[in-house]
Write a protein that holds these residues in place. Sequence first.
Motif, PDB file in Angstrom:
ATOM      1  N   ARG A 183       0.406  -1.223   0.000  1.00  0.00           N
ATOM      2  CA  ARG A 183      -0.041  -0.072  -0.135  1.00  0.00           C
ATOM      3  C   ARG A 183       0.574   2.047   0.098  1.00  0.00           C
ATOM      4  NH1 ARG A 183      -2.635  -2.038   5.358  1.00  0.00           N
ATOM      5  NH2 ARG A 183      -0.589  -2.265   5.897  1.00  0.00           N
ATOM      6  N   LEU A 184       1.033   1.809  -1.031  1.00  0.00           N
ATOM      7  CA  LEU A 184       1.847   2.983  -1.011  1.00  0.00           C
ATOM      8  C   LEU A 184       0.873   3.909  -1.292  1.00  0.00           C
ATOM      9  CD1 LEU A 184       3.723   2.611  -4.692  1.00  0.00           C
ATOM     10  CD2 LEU A 184       4.262   1.385  -2.077  1.00  0.00           C
ATOM     11  N   MET A 185       1.200   5.698  -0.689  1.00  0.00           N
ATOM     12  CA  MET A 185       0.285   6.840  -0.759  1.00  0.00           C
ATOM     13  C   MET A 185       1.566   7.806  -1.046  1.00  0.00           C
ATOM     14  SD  MET A 185      -0.248   7.672   3.402  1.00  0.00           S
ATOM     15  CE  MET A 185      -0.547   8.673   3.425  1.00  0.00           C
ATOM     16  N   MET A 186       0.906   8.895  -1.363  1.00  0.00           N
ATOM     17  CA  MET A 186       1.346  10.106  -2.037  1.00  0.00           C
ATOM     18  C   MET A 186       0.283  11.356  -1.166  1.00  0.00           C
ATOM     19  SD  MET A 186       3.031  10.260  -5.138  1.00  0.00           S
ATOM     20  CE  MET A 186       1.499   9.914  -6.245  1.00  0.00           C
ATOM     21  N   VAL A 187       0.538  12.800  -0.530  1.00  0.00           N
ATOM     22  CA  VAL A 187      -0.445  13.203  -0.482  1.00  0.00           C
ATOM     23  C   VAL A 187       0.450  15.119  -0.166  1.00  0.00           C
ATOM     24  CG1 VAL A 187      -0.723  15.111   1.661  1.00  0.00           C
ATOM     25  CG2 VAL A 187      -0.241  12.435   1.719  1.00  0.00           C
ATOM     26  N   GLN A 218       5.097  19.749   5.028  1.00  0.00           N
ATOM     27  CA  GLN A 218       5.038  18.844   6.524  1.00  0.00           C
ATOM     28  C   GLN A 218       5.106  17.288   6.499  1.00  0.00           C
ATOM     29  OE1 GLN A 218       5.443  20.957   8.510  1.00  0.00           O
ATOM     30  NE2 GLN A 218       3.734  19.849  10.507  1.00  0.00           N
ATOM     31  N   THR A 219       3.531  17.248   5.780  1.00  0.00           N
ATOM     32  CA  THR A 219       3.117  15.442   5.923  1.00  0.00           C
ATOM     33  C   THR A 219       4.288  14.553   5.543  1.00  0.00           C
ATOM     34  OG1 THR A 219       1.647  15.990   4.152  1.00  0.00           O
ATOM     35  CG2 THR A 219       1.817  14.061   4.671  1.00  0.00           C
ATOM     36  N   THR A 220       5.454  15.166   5.018  1.00  0.00           N
ATOM     37  CA  THR A 220       6.506  14.669   4.893  1.00  0.00           C
ATOM     38  C   THR A 220       7.453  14.037   6.303  1.00  0.00           C
ATOM     39  OG1 THR A 220       7.178  14.618   2.780  1.00  0.00           O
ATOM     40  CG2 THR A 220       9.251  13.815   4.092  1.00  0.00           C
ATOM     41  N   VAL A 221       7.248  15.544   6.846  1.00  0.00           N
ATOM     42  CA  VAL A 221       8.089  15.117   8.433  1.00  0.00           C
ATOM     43  C   VAL A 221       6.995  15.090   9.606  1.00  0.00           C
ATOM     44  CG1 VAL A 221       8.256  16.721  10.503  1.00  0.00           C
ATOM     45  CG2 VAL A 221       8.660  17.559   8.439  1.00  0.00           C
ATOM     46  N   GLU A 222       5.269  14.800   9.366  1.00  0.00           N
ATOM     47  CA  GLU A 222       4.421  13.913   9.850  1.00  0.00           C
ATOM     48  C   GLU A 222       4.366  12.026  10.121  1.00  0.00           C
ATOM     49  OE1 GLU A 222       1.030  17.527   9.751  1.00  0.00           O
ATOM     50  OE2 GLU A 222       1.124  16.322   8.336  1.00  0.00           O
ATOM     51  N   GLY A 223       4.401  11.687   8.346  1.00  0.00           N
ATOM     52  CA  GLY A 223       4.631  10.994   8.042  1.00  0.00           C
ATOM     53  C   GLY A 223       5.587  10.245   9.144  1.00  0.00           C
ATOM     54  N   ALA A 228      12.406   9.281  -0.950  1.00  0.00           N
ATOM     55  CA  ALA A 228      11.685  11.015  -1.435  1.00  0.00           C
ATOM     56  C   ALA A 228      13.249  11.748  -2.764  1.00  0.00           C
ATOM     57  CB  ALA A 228      11.527  11.611   0.280  1.00  0.00           C
ATOM     58  N   SER A 229      12.567  12.314  -3.185  1.00  0.00           N
ATOM     59  CA  SER A 229      13.576  12.636  -3.832  1.00  0.00           C
ATOM     60  C   SER A 229      14.076  13.742  -3.403  1.00  0.00           C
ATOM     61  CB  SER A 229      13.053  13.578  -5.385  1.00  0.00           C
ATOM     62  OG  SER A 229      12.427  14.984  -4.972  1.00  0.00           O
ATOM     63  N   ASN A 230      15.602  13.422  -3.963  1.00  0.00           N
ATOM     64  CA  ASN A 230      16.516  14.343  -3.460  1.00  0.00           C
ATOM     65  C   ASN A 230      16.436  16.119  -3.803  1.00  0.00           C
ATOM     66  OD1 ASN A 230      17.566  14.052  -6.232  1.00  0.00           O
ATOM     67  ND2 ASN A 230      19.522  13.497  -5.917  1.00  0.00           N
ATOM     68  N   HIS A 231      15.479  17.000  -3.543  1.00  0.00           N
ATOM     69  CA  HIS A 231      14.539  17.726  -3.794  1.00  0.00           C
ATOM     70  C   HIS A 231      14.938  18.764  -3.249  1.00  0.00           C
ATOM     71  CE1 HIS A 231      12.180  20.605  -5.189  1.00  0.00           C
ATOM     72  NE2 HIS A 231      11.477  20.649  -4.211  1.00  0.00           N
ATOM     73  N   LEU A 238      16.029  15.907   5.684  1.00  0.00           N
ATOM     74  CA  LEU A 238      15.477  14.932   6.490  1.00  0.00           C
ATOM     75  C   LEU A 238      15.409  13.214   6.086  1.00  0.00           C
ATOM     76  CD1 LEU A 238      12.868  14.464   8.892  1.00  0.00           C
ATOM     77  CD2 LEU A 238      11.453  15.797   6.565  1.00  0.00           C
ATOM     78  N   VAL A 239      15.110  13.074   5.420  1.00  0.00           N
ATOM     79  CA  VAL A 239      15.037  12.026   4.464  1.00  0.00           C
ATOM     80  C   VAL A 239      16.865  11.672   4.130  1.00  0.00           C
ATOM     81  CG1 VAL A 239      14.049  10.031   2.843  1.00  0.00           C
ATOM     82  CG2 VAL A 239      12.995  12.388   3.538  1.00  0.00           C
ATOM     83  N   ILE A 240      17.556  10.609   5.155  1.00  0.00           N
ATOM     84  CA  ILE A 240      18.828  10.710   4.734  1.00  0.00           C
ATOM     85  C   ILE A 240      18.588   9.218   3.871  1.00  0.00           C
ATOM     86  CG2 ILE A 240      21.095  10.254   5.931  1.00  0.00           C
ATOM     87  CD1 ILE A 240      20.187  12.108   7.924  1.00  0.00           C
TER      88      ILE A 240
END
Length: 364
Positions: A182-186, A277-282, A291-294, A300-302
Amino acid sequence: MKVLHFKTTYLNPSETFIDGLVRNHKTFEPVITTCYAKSFVKDLNIYEMPKYGLQGFWNTVQIKLNMTPSFLFDVVKDEQPDIIHGHFGLDSYRLIRLRNKAGLPLIVNFYGHDVTRLPREFGWKQRYKRLRKNMDWAVAVSNDMKRNLVKLGFDKNKISVVKLAVDVENIEFNQRHSSGPRLMMVGRCVEKKGFIYALRALTEIRKVIPDITLDLYGDGELLPQLKSYVKDAGLSDCVTFHGFTDNIDIFKALQNHDILLVPSVQAKDGDREGLPQTTVEGMATGIPVIASNHAGLPELVINEETGLQVPTRNSDALKRAVIRLYKDADLVKKVSLGGRLMVEKEHNLNSQIKKTEDLYRQLV
């Protein structure tokens, strides 16, 4: 002591990061000012721009001309704040006359498009030049954003990085021990979210994971195009569009899905993320993130520690990352816990509010 917060529209539903700051001040009393009250306004000391009569007409004209709306001078006279905190560059530009006439320090909080897209629009390079001369401090949500502000001419010695914060202590952590399908995007369906690259990856992913599904939560101008692509690619049986979804249901979805995809890119008009913000909350909930290196995302996403990082606009890399998590339970456990620990350390609401209020005291 008091801080006067200003945002032209208070607030858009996605701007929970501003609401979190305002409602959790420790030593400063917040006074909220806005031209158009919209969301998160309950139980606040809030002043809204007059809507009717001569005052309403004149304040509206001032906003259209990017001037300080007159009602703000009355609020300052009544409330006697010690400092002004403007949210977003455009909104803060409208505070220059207030700052100068009231003799109060002005902090400008930047968040994303106001650093990358807005300066490209007609007249805004000159306006930002004026803003630089008539403000006291800038706040960026990532080190990447700080570098971009310096490129725009802002003084690097007058920029603080205060990261988007969440009330991590009240977010349930569910460490994942394996990954399901189950994948999701927000997010808003706009170019910078890069949703199309995840959809393109899905065709190849389902060859390896036949029962893969993807839920997309968000509305926006590109939603019809994304739906059309899904239909034409034969993905309608595994992709569900939920449209705009409130924050409570987003948190439920974060708990009930296996992977959060954040394939953000820089749009053709220069628009790019600050830090979603949703990435932090997730990550606080424990859901593994790809996540992309953008923009500020790599802070945040190491890769392989707090999530998986992939190149931008690369559907093949997204496919490989999803399959890797699906097959590697040990990696899932590692990034699930690592993501939570990162949020606790770097995005804790109390620590970020302390940074903000320390800055207020320094300027006052």
